[in-house]
Design an enzyme around this catalytic site. Structure first.
Site, mmCIF file in Angstrom:
data_model
loop_
_atom_site.group_PDB
_atom_site.id
_atom_site.type_symbol
_atom_site.label_atom_id
_atom_site.label_comp_id
_atom_site.label_asym_id
_atom_site.label_seq_id
_atom_site.Cartn_x
_atom_site.Cartn_y
_atom_site.Cartn_z
ATOM 1 N N TRP A 282 41.316 32.902 -71.773
ATOM 2 C CA TRP A 282 40.778 34.137 -71.208
ATOM 3 C C TRP A 282 41.736 34.749 -70.189
ATOM 4 O O TRP A 282 41.324 35.550 -69.367
ATOM 5 C CB TRP A 282 39.417 33.859 -70.579
ATOM 6 N N CYS A 317 35.244 34.678 -77.167
ATOM 7 C CA CYS A 317 33.898 34.427 -77.702
ATOM 8 C C CYS A 317 33.666 35.032 -79.074
ATOM 9 O O CYS A 317 33.053 34.399 -79.936
ATOM 10 C CB CYS A 317 32.839 34.892 -76.705
ATOM 11 N N HIS A 376 28.649 38.742 -74.564
ATOM 12 C CA HIS A 376 28.976 37.400 -75.036
ATOM 13 C C HIS A 376 28.420 37.253 -76.447
ATOM 14 O O HIS A 376 27.290 37.669 -76.729
ATOM 15 C CB HIS A 376 28.404 36.325 -74.121
ATOM 16 N N ASP A 399 26.140 28.139 -80.410
ATOM 17 C CA ASP A 399 27.243 28.792 -79.711
ATOM 18 C C ASP A 399 28.434 27.845 -79.671
ATOM 19 O O ASP A 399 28.332 26.729 -79.167
ATOM 20 C CB ASP A 399 26.813 29.166 -78.291
ATOM 21 N N ASN A 439 18.001 35.919 -69.044
ATOM 22 C CA ASN A 439 16.892 36.161 -68.112
ATOM 23 C C ASN A 439 17.242 36.023 -66.637
ATOM 24 O O ASN A 439 16.372 36.233 -65.785
ATOM 25 C CB ASN A 439 15.739 35.193 -68.414
ATOM 26 N N ASP A 441 18.288 36.619 -62.807
ATOM 27 C CA ASP A 441 18.272 37.753 -61.892
ATOM 28 C C ASP A 441 19.645 37.875 -61.237
ATOM 29 O O ASP A 441 20.334 36.868 -61.003
ATOM 30 C CB ASP A 441 17.217 37.561 -60.807
ATOM 31 N N GLU A 488 10.255 43.453 -69.517
ATOM 32 C CA GLU A 488 10.318 43.122 -68.099
ATOM 33 C C GLU A 488 9.093 43.656 -67.378
ATOM 34 O O GLU A 488 8.695 44.813 -67.534
ATOM 35 C CB GLU A 488 11.591 43.714 -67.477
ATOM 36 N N GLU A 493 5.947 38.333 -70.102
ATOM 37 C CA GLU A 493 7.224 37.954 -69.483
ATOM 38 C C GLU A 493 6.994 37.013 -68.301
ATOM 39 O O GLU A 493 7.721 36.032 -68.115
ATOM 40 C CB GLU A 493 7.963 39.219 -69.043
ATOM 41 N N TYR A 562 36.469 41.013 -69.843
ATOM 42 C CA TYR A 562 35.133 41.203 -70.396
ATOM 43 C C TYR A 562 34.166 40.116 -69.913
ATOM 44 O O TYR A 562 32.950 40.267 -70.034
ATOM 45 C CB TYR A 562 35.172 41.262 -71.924
#
Length: 733
Positions: A282, A317, A376, A399, A439, A441, A488, A493, A562
């Site tokens: 990267w 990725c 990603h 992944d 998810n 914050d 949201e 949720e 990125y």
């Protein structure tokens, strides 16, 4: 691995064992304890022992079987079939077969094949004892017999060796070892008994049979496509995918299990463990390898790895996801590439990404350890999960990009998408990490010079802003965000978040203010921007109170990777504005192209961050701008038929006000154009080039050619063309 004391003999781990002698051509029956010989049938055949049955030829019937098994596109001389579906063979014997004749087929995989381990399968016919693979005689005309065989839907996936064995009164007489009779058995998403069964035909066509596709990059507001050649049917790719499983020493007996197969593949596509396929890089230094942006597909990567046994340099990725998609589709597992925009990389599993700012509004990179990737890419596979509650089957996240370890290896998944949506992160595998990616914050923390926290601001909407994949059989994006997360602020949720927290994911900032708790808010907005043009960012302040508010802030502009990591900060601009009560004020900031172009390098992202304060609250906002580059133009000409010569022309005009140096071009297209490259020393402003190549399409249907251009002083530029190939007078294969 030393297996002494664990097994009577080491488990078979190599499928591609080469041209070995498995069994003797003639194998006499073992003597009985009474001194006589063990015979299969005490009576000689109907024509006596002088007219013993023997095999004169075997036809694997590729032209019949492969269209029926939807494997005709594989560029291989060997038969390729899907498990759970019947296929036929033609065997020519020395004379017509009678009911008294006894013969069988033997299918072997790996070394030391064993009936008990299902690495040796015997197919019998007539009234004899039947093995796991059902067999029947379809027809017999003279000495030519048509046999039908079915490898069950839970058969080991890989390359089998095959023998025809005649059973006589003396023993077993086998055909000679012949690589031409080897056959591949794959997963079968058309068979309802297979663990990878997919219920809709259009999905099977896209997720298993489509050999080119689109990977979405850029940003949520500037959704761009990167065309990718999966090339799962190209010559040598099927063996390369099996070789990957051999390298990771996956026991042959476990290769019937789709869950174990994709989990192993997730670890082996990256080179962090066990000498895997791709080395991640990267940075901006790609010496000793290929810049990730220059790859146009998976084929050259997999062939280079299989031919050299060394990890290929370099990937990021979308390259890991593209190569993994090829691996999965090649073996018959329904798979697609997913792009998550604003993907959180949470280093401590607390569902928050902390961005630290100083009191003057400047970013504190030294103390900021978390990051938000602008996008990603990962994969989804479709399969049943017998290890989970039944409703959690279906799409599973896997992944191959090396981020965190799972059971000691750099891999991720498979994790049920529905389980992630509902917060059921305790199920296998790695659901908590993926839940955090969509998810978490974002916590903007302002600190004084002593490190004391002055304020925090929580943005609950920035991460997981949108998840996209390619539409079935169309080059258009599909928003699948709703499959990963509830809306949201909804009750669903909140329940999903509570469920995730019950499994140990801690959201440790319950009392910190959100946007609705403050009297003044700020946001940043920008239109889509072409590379080489000025950028205009609008700063919008909204006063929700009954008194005027004065805001002082600092807006910083930086070039970023990125992955959200800073490349170079090049501009700071102070902003001061007084916002009347219950009104909005806007300030437009201009960033000149000449200012960012000289700092851009090979990146395409500008990140604008605002940090400041009003009279009662600190303010933070962030906006990432993706710079759109022009496209290469591709045009095909000639007779669009299988086996006929065609031409492709790649053209480009340098519309920038500076020369492009060391311009490298690469192009490929599955079953049409193998990897081609071209080079120009310099391309002056307003100068153009036309690069023309000839090619011969090998299969009919929609074909895609993908090209990329890379210069020493400019990021990559892409282009593609789709065209339809007709069957023509003589179709190959």
């Amino acid at each position: 691995m030393n297996t002494t004391g664990r097994y009577n003999e080491p488990p078979s781990i190599i499928n591609l064992v080469g041209n070995i002698d498995d069994f003797p051509e003639f194998q006499p029956f073992r003597p009985h304890e009474d001194g006589g010989e063990e015979e299969f049938d005490a009576e000689p055949g109907p024509r006596g022992r002088r007219d013993a049955l023997s095999v004169e030829g075997v036809d694997m019937c590729r032209e019949i079987n492969m269209p029926e098994h939807r494997t005709r596109a594989y560029d291989t001389r060997n038969l390729v079939v899907r498990r759970g579906q019947e296929f036929v063979l033609h065997v020519t014997f020395s004379r017509p077969v009678t009911p008294r004749d006894k013969f069988q087929l033997e299918f072997l995989i790996g070394s030391n094949p064993s009936v008990r381990l299902r690495t040796l399968e015997r197919v019998t016919f007539g009234t004899r004892h039947r093995g796991r693979w059902p067999g029947r005689i379809v027809d017999s005309q003279g000495s030519r017999t048509v046999l039908a065989i079915t490898a069950p839907a839970d058969t080991i996936v890989g390359k089998f060796r095959m023998y025809v064995t005649v059973v006589s009164w003396r023993g077993l007489q086998r055909t000679k070892r012949d690589p031409a009779t080897d056959c591949y058995v794959l997963f079968n998403c058309w068979n309802s008994g297979d663990s990878v069964y997919y219920p809709e035909e259009q999905g099977r066509q896209e997720y298993v049979l489509n050999d080119s596709g689109v990977i979405y990059i850029g940003s949520r507001s500037t959704l761009l496509s990167r065309d990718w050649v999966f090339g799962q049917f190209e010559r040598g790719i099927l063996d390369a995918c099996i070789y990957i499983l051999d390298v990771c020493r996956m026991p042959i007996r476990n290769r019937s299990n789709a869950i174990e197969m994709v989990r192993k593949g997730s670890a082996l596509i990256n080179s962090q463990d066990e000498n895997g396929v791709l080395v991640g890089n990267w940075s901006e230094n790609f010496s000793g390898g290929m810049a990730p942006t220059l790859w146009t597909g998976s084929v050259n990567i997999l062939l280079q790895y299989a031919n050299t046994g060394s990890s290929v340099r370099y990937g990021q990725c979308w390259v890991f996801a593209g190569v993994f998609n090829t691996f999965l589709r090649c073996l018959g597992i329904p798979a697609r590439v997913i792009s998550n925009f604003n993907s959180a990389h949470d280093n401590n599993g607390n569902l928050k990404i902390e961005l630290i700012f100083r009191e003057d509004g400047s970013a504190d990179e030294r103390n900021t350890h978390d990051s938000i990737w602008n996008y990603h890419c990962w994969n989804e596979v479709f399969m049943t999960r017998p290890d989970l509650p039944p409703r959690l089957s279906g799409w599973q996240v896997v992944d191959a990009t090396p981020q965190e370890t799972s059971d000691g290896l750099y891999r991720c998944g498979p994790a049920s998408v529905l389980a992630i949506k509902e917060g059921l992160v305790g199920h296998s595998y790695d659901g908590a990490f993926i839940f955090a990616e969509v998810n978490s914050d974002v916590i903007y923390v302002t600190q004084d010079k002593y490190g004391n926290e002055l304020s925090t601001y929580v943005d609950k909407r920035l991460v997981g802003l949108g998840l996209f994949t390619k539409h079935i059989l169309a080059d258009a994006p599909v928003d699948i965000t709703h499959t990963y997360k509830y809306q949201e602020g909804s009750g669903d949720e909140a329940r999903a978040m509570e469920t995730a927290q019950s499994f140990g994911l801690a959201r440790d900032h319950p009392d910190q203010p959100v946007a609705a708790d403050v009297l003044i808010t700020v946001s940043l907005a920008a239109e889509q921007v072409d590379l080489g043009k000025d950028v205009y960012v609008t700063v919008e302040f909204q006063n929700h109170g009954d008194a005027a508010q004065t805001v002082k802030a600092l807006v910083t502009c930086a070039v970023i990777y990125y992955t959200g990591v800073l490349s170079k900060r090049f501009k700071e601009e102070p902003v001061e504005v007084t916002v009347p009560p219950n009104q909005t004020e806007r300030v437009v900031l201009k960033t000149k192209a000449q200012d960012y172009m000289k700092n851009l390098g090979f990146q395409r992202f500008l990140c604008f961050t605002l940090a400041g304060h009003g009279e009662t609250v600190y303010l933070n906002a962030m906006k990432v701008v993706y710079l759109q580059a022009p496209h290469l133009q591709l045009k095909v000409s000639g007779v669009q038929e299988v086996g006929r010569h065609m031409f492709v022309n790649v053209s480009f005009t340098n519309t920038f006000n500076f020369p492009l140096y060391n311009v490298t071009l690469a192009m490929e297209g599955p079953r049409a154009v193998s990897n081609r490259t071209h080079f120009y020393n310099v391309l002056q402003p307003q100068a153009s080039f036309n690069w023309k190549e000839s090619f011969v399409p090998q299969v009919m249907g929609k074909r895609t050619l993908v090209a990329v251009m890379y210069a020493a002083n400019l990021c990559e530029i892409w282009g593609k063309v789709d065209f339809l190939v007709e069957a023509g007078p003589a179709v190959a294969n």
